[in-house]
Design a protein around this motif. Structure first.
Motif, PDB file in Angstrom:
ATOM      1  N   TYR A  66       0.817  -1.222   0.000  1.00  0.00           N
ATOM      2  CA  TYR A  66       0.000   0.000   0.000  1.00  0.00           C
ATOM      3  C   TYR A  66       0.845   1.263   0.000  1.00  0.00           C
ATOM      4  N   ARG A  67       2.072   1.181   0.508  1.00  0.00           N
ATOM      5  CA  ARG A  67       2.990   2.313   0.364  1.00  0.00           C
ATOM      6  C   ARG A  67       3.317   2.549  -1.111  1.00  0.00           C
ATOM      7  N   ILE A  68       3.531   1.482  -1.847  1.00  0.00           N
ATOM      8  CA  ILE A  68       3.885   1.599  -3.257  1.00  0.00           C
ATOM      9  C   ILE A  68       2.762   2.252  -4.047  1.00  0.00           C
ATOM     10  N   GLU A  69       1.509   1.958  -3.676  1.00  0.00           N
ATOM     11  CA  GLU A  69       0.374   2.550  -4.395  1.00  0.00           C
ATOM     12  C   GLU A  69       0.403   4.068  -4.311  1.00  0.00           C
ATOM     13  N   GLY A  70       0.631   4.607  -3.134  1.00  0.00           N
ATOM     14  CA  GLY A  70       0.671   6.063  -3.008  1.00  0.00           C
ATOM     15  C   GLY A  70       1.873   6.674  -3.700  1.00  0.00           C
ATOM     16  N   GLN A  71       3.009   5.980  -3.648  1.00  0.00           N
ATOM     17  CA  GLN A  71       4.222   6.528  -4.255  1.00  0.00           C
ATOM     18  C   GLN A  71       4.153   6.537  -5.782  1.00  0.00           C
ATOM     19  N   LYS A  72       3.342   5.669  -6.375  1.00  0.00           N
ATOM     20  CA  LYS A  72       3.271   5.652  -7.833  1.00  0.00           C
ATOM     21  C   LYS A  72       2.613   6.928  -8.380  1.00  0.00           C
ATOM     22  N   ALA A  73       1.923   7.685  -7.502  1.00  0.00           N
ATOM     23  CA  ALA A  73       1.282   8.927  -7.943  1.00  0.00           C
ATOM     24  C   ALA A  73       2.293   9.935  -8.476  1.00  0.00           C
ATOM     25  N   GLU A  74       3.553   9.829  -8.038  1.00  0.00           N
ATOM     26  CA  GLU A  74       4.599  10.737  -8.542  1.00  0.00           C
ATOM     27  C   GLU A  74       4.687  10.699 -10.074  1.00  0.00           C
ATOM     28  N   MET A  75       4.677   9.507 -10.626  1.00  0.00           N
ATOM     29  CA  MET A  75       4.832   9.368 -12.069  1.00  0.00           C
ATOM     30  C   MET A  75       3.549   9.735 -12.810  1.00  0.00           C
ATOM     31  N   ILE A  76       2.417   9.604 -12.141  1.00  0.00           N
ATOM     32  CA  ILE A  76       1.159  10.034 -12.753  1.00  0.00           C
ATOM     33  C   ILE A  76       1.149  11.549 -12.893  1.00  0.00           C
ATOM     34  N   LEU A  77       1.563  12.255 -11.834  1.00  0.00           N
ATOM     35  CA  LEU A  77       1.579  13.725 -11.928  1.00  0.00           C
ATOM     36  C   LEU A  77       2.593  14.193 -12.963  1.00  0.00           C
ATOM     37  N   LEU A  78       3.680  13.442 -13.103  1.00  0.00           N
ATOM     38  CA  LEU A  78       4.674  13.777 -14.118  1.00  0.00           C
ATOM     39  C   LEU A  78       4.066  13.669 -15.510  1.00  0.00           C
ATOM     40  N   MET A  79       3.376  12.567 -15.781  1.00  0.00           N
ATOM     41  CA  MET A  79       2.788  12.368 -17.099  1.00  0.00           C
ATOM     42  C   MET A  79       1.647  13.345 -17.364  1.00  0.00           C
ATOM     43  N   GLU A  80       0.892  13.705 -16.332  1.00  0.00           N
ATOM     44  CA  GLU A  80      -0.148  14.721 -16.514  1.00  0.00           C
ATOM     45  C   GLU A  80       0.475  16.043 -16.959  1.00  0.00           C
ATOM     46  N   HIS A  81       1.603  16.404 -16.348  1.00  0.00           N
ATOM     47  CA  HIS A  81       2.276  17.656 -16.693  1.00  0.00           C
ATOM     48  C   HIS A  81       2.667  17.688 -18.166  1.00  0.00           C
ATOM     49  N   PHE A  82       3.061  16.552 -18.696  1.00  0.00           N
ATOM     50  CA  PHE A  82       3.516  16.501 -20.086  1.00  0.00           C
ATOM     51  C   PHE A  82       2.435  15.996 -21.042  1.00  0.00           C
ATOM     52  N   GLY A  83       1.181  16.110 -20.618  1.00  0.00           N
ATOM     53  CA  GLY A  83       0.066  15.831 -21.517  1.00  0.00           C
ATOM     54  C   GLY A  83      -0.188  14.368 -21.776  1.00  0.00           C
ATOM     55  N   TRP A  84       0.315  13.486 -20.904  1.00  0.00           N
ATOM     56  CA  TRP A  84       0.049  12.051 -20.924  1.00  0.00           C
ATOM     57  C   TRP A  84       0.785  11.276 -22.010  1.00  0.00           C
ATOM     58  N   HIS A  85       1.287  11.919 -23.030  1.00  0.00           N
ATOM     59  CA  HIS A  85       1.837  11.172 -24.159  1.00  0.00           C
ATOM     60  C   HIS A  85       3.356  11.259 -24.258  1.00  0.00           C
ATOM     61  N   LYS A  86       3.975  12.254 -23.636  1.00  0.00           N
ATOM     62  CA  LYS A  86       5.412  12.457 -23.785  1.00  0.00           C
ATOM     63  C   LYS A  86       6.149  11.679 -22.695  1.00  0.00           C
ATOM     64  N   VAL A  87       6.573  10.471 -23.007  1.00  0.00           N
ATOM     65  CA  VAL A  87       7.234   9.608 -22.027  1.00  0.00           C
ATOM     66  C   VAL A  87       8.709   9.991 -21.931  1.00  0.00           C
ATOM     67  N   PRO A  88       9.229  10.196 -20.722  1.00  0.00           N
ATOM     68  CA  PRO A  88      10.660  10.509 -20.594  1.00  0.00           C
ATOM     69  C   PRO A  88      11.524   9.377 -21.150  1.00  0.00           C
ATOM     70  N   ASP A  89      12.721   9.752 -21.587  1.00  0.00           N
ATOM     71  CA  ASP A  89      13.686   8.723 -21.971  1.00  0.00           C
ATOM     72  C   ASP A  89      14.272   8.053 -20.737  1.00  0.00           C
ATOM     73  N   TRP A  90      14.441   8.841 -19.664  1.00  0.00           N
ATOM     74  CA  TRP A  90      15.058   8.330 -18.449  1.00  0.00           C
ATOM     75  C   TRP A  90      14.351   8.861 -17.204  1.00  0.00           C
ATOM     76  N   ILE A  91      14.208   8.001 -16.199  1.00  0.00           N
ATOM     77  CA  ILE A  91      13.898   8.411 -14.831  1.00  0.00           C
ATOM     78  C   ILE A  91      15.126   8.068 -14.000  1.00  0.00           C
ATOM     79  N   VAL A  92      15.675   9.068 -13.295  1.00  0.00           N
ATOM     80  CA  VAL A  92      16.888   8.871 -12.499  1.00  0.00           C
ATOM     81  C   VAL A  92      16.528   9.067 -11.027  1.00  0.00           C
ATOM     82  N   THR A  93      16.900   8.107 -10.193  1.00  0.00           N
ATOM     83  CA  THR A  93      16.481   8.154  -8.793  1.00  0.00           C
ATOM     84  C   THR A  93      17.544   7.582  -7.871  1.00  0.00           C
TER      85      THR A  93
END
Length: 472
Positions: A237-264
């Motif tokens: 259940y921790r993972i479920e909430g943390q996945k929202a980070e990438m959803i907000l990222l994709m919303e910012h870029f209009g849902w279609h522009k996938v990054p080449d890299w995620i660095v963490t």
């Protein structure tokens, strides 16, 4: 009506009820939340209609704004009263101001095109780190199950986030909660992070040992007392909430522009599991046609994934992980810790947030899967490389970042230099928290940009400035 199950992370894996408090299957394989239906494209417009000026805290939250994708119990997410009954939030502030931002100096330092380089910066979260997104989703499940008390092992940020969310719930909607318990390695947690747990009235236990020993102890306590709920990211259940980070990222870029890299940064690897899960679910729904590549950055003095992936060649292999190689390396680590207890001098990293040598098995397995499906890479950076990157990030004017966060930019620079990340690629880095070790940072910064002592008069000030300009 329940909308999901817990399922092993292998294809056609064992399935369990969503309300079971388990992190692994009966066969020892990690489980995750799996939804009975893919994401609906209508959610994109719905989520975009919710925002910072919305009437409810759940619409303002950048976790619960996307609650349809986290709706494992199938509540009526359109009904504000229903959301208020079920969802836990820190006044809607989790992930609300994290970006993405462009940090031109940091991009330039890493050798990247600043127009295509973005950062998610989690220091503005209530507890000062990315942990809040996962913690509010964990407490939402706990509220449903009437959990009495939470317990975690921590190197700092998890303990503060747990303590803060628990304190908020005890003061508002869940008064029956007991004070949370946090178990931390003695001498291996910064005072600033420890203060956050103490100030929010958590019960703090300090042990002689590292994070892995603390986690082992916590898991034993949970097994012995069913009233305790594990609050580490091994719980799905921790993972479920943390996945929202990438959803907000994709919303910012209009849902279609996938990054080449995620660095963490990589420590206990809950974030890597969450990153992969978010993009995997978006691809399963047909929202995106590919996954980004994943780059995980270890501290050189706590480089478990780097060793396992690059040196020992451990792979996911559709769930057939070579456990023998992992256990052999863990045995070597145990011998190192034994020598340290006998007085041998062993170097530890200043990047305390990722000073984790034996991560939770659940997260390690999920990360190995992520590395395979996202064509991932892992590298390590030294403390000096991280400090140098931190100076650059902090000079962008958005506040001081945690040293472990700076490993992201240090890692970018290293991977660009090796030709693995191309300078013009679309890159997103995670800056996971704000600086909570100001004394050590001040020591470093005072050498780079020391305060200048002058007499208390205008002439002395003008002379000092003139001398400074002349030197420059």
């Amino acid at each position: 009506m329940e909308n999901a199950v817990l399922q092993e992370i292998i294809p056609n894996g064992l399935v369990y009820n969503i309300d079971e408090r388990r992190t692994k299957s009966d066969l020892g394989m990690p489980v995750e939340v799996r939804y009975k239906a893919p994401w609906d494209t209508a959610w994109q417009a719905l989520w975009s209609s919710r925002g910072d000026r919305a009437e409810t805290i759940y619409d303002r939250s950048r976790v619960w704004r996307y609650r349809e994708s986290l709706n494992w119990h199938g509540i009526d997410t359109y009904n504000p009263a229903e959301s208020a009954r079920h969802l836990v939030s820190l006044d809607g502030k989790e992930n609300r101001d994290v970006g993405p931002f462009q940090l031109f100096k940091a991009a330039e330092y890493a050798g990247l095109d600043n127009k295509n380089t973005w950062f998610l910066m989690f220091g503005s979260n209530p507890s000062g780190s990315f942990k809040d997104g996962g913690m509010v989703s964990l407490f939402t499940q706990g509220k449903h199950l009437h959990v009495l008390q939470y317990i975690c092992a921590s190197t700092g940020n998890t303990s503060q986030s747990l303590a803060q969310v628990a304190a908020n719930e005890m003061a508002t909607s869940t008064p029956y909660l007991k004070r949370p318990i946090v178990v931390v390695p003695s001498g291996r947690i910064t005072p600033g992070k420890l203060l956050g747990a103490i100030a929010n009235r958590a019960i703090v236990m300090q042990i002689d040992g590292d994070f892995s020993k603390a986690l082992q102890l916590v898991r034993s306590a949970v097994d012995a007392d069913e009233s305790l709920q594990l609050a580490n990211s091994a719980t799905p259940y921790r993972i479920e909430g943390q996945k929202a980070e990438m959803i907000l990222l994709m919303e910012h870029f209009g849902w279609h522009k996938v990054p080449d890299w995620i660095v963490t940064p990589g420590g206990n690897y809950g974030s890597t599991a969450a990153i992969h899960k978010a993009f995997r679910e978006m691809r399963e729904a047909g929202w995106i046609d590919r996954l980004p590549r994943l780059a995980v950055i270890n501290a050189a003095e706590a480089n478990t994934l780097d060793v396992l992936h690059n040196e020992r060649k451990v792979r996911w292999n559709n769930g057939n992980v070579d456990r023998k190689k992992i256990d052999e390396f863990y045995g070597e680590l145990e011998e190192r810790f034994r020598r340290e207890q006998q007085g041998e001098r062993v170097r530890h990293t200043d990047m305390t947030a990722i000073d984790i040598h034996v991560p939770a098995d659940e997260n390690l397995y999920k990360t190995l899967r992520a590395m395979e499906e996202m064509n991932g890479v892992v590298t390590s950076v030294t403390d000096e490389e991280a400090w140098e990157a931190k100076y650059v990030i902090d000079s962008n004017g958005l506040g001081e970042v945690d040293l472990a966060s700076a490993s992201t930019v240090a890692g970018m620079k290293k991977l660009v230099g090796q030709g693995i990340i191309e300078p013009t690629q679309f890159v997103v880095g995670r800056i996971t928290g704000r600086d909570k070790d100001p004394e050590k940072s001040f020591e470093r910064y005072a050498k780079v940009n020391p305060p200048i002592k002058v007499a208390n008069n205008l002439n002395a000030l003008q002379q000092a400035l003139q001398a400074l300009y002349t030197l420059r």
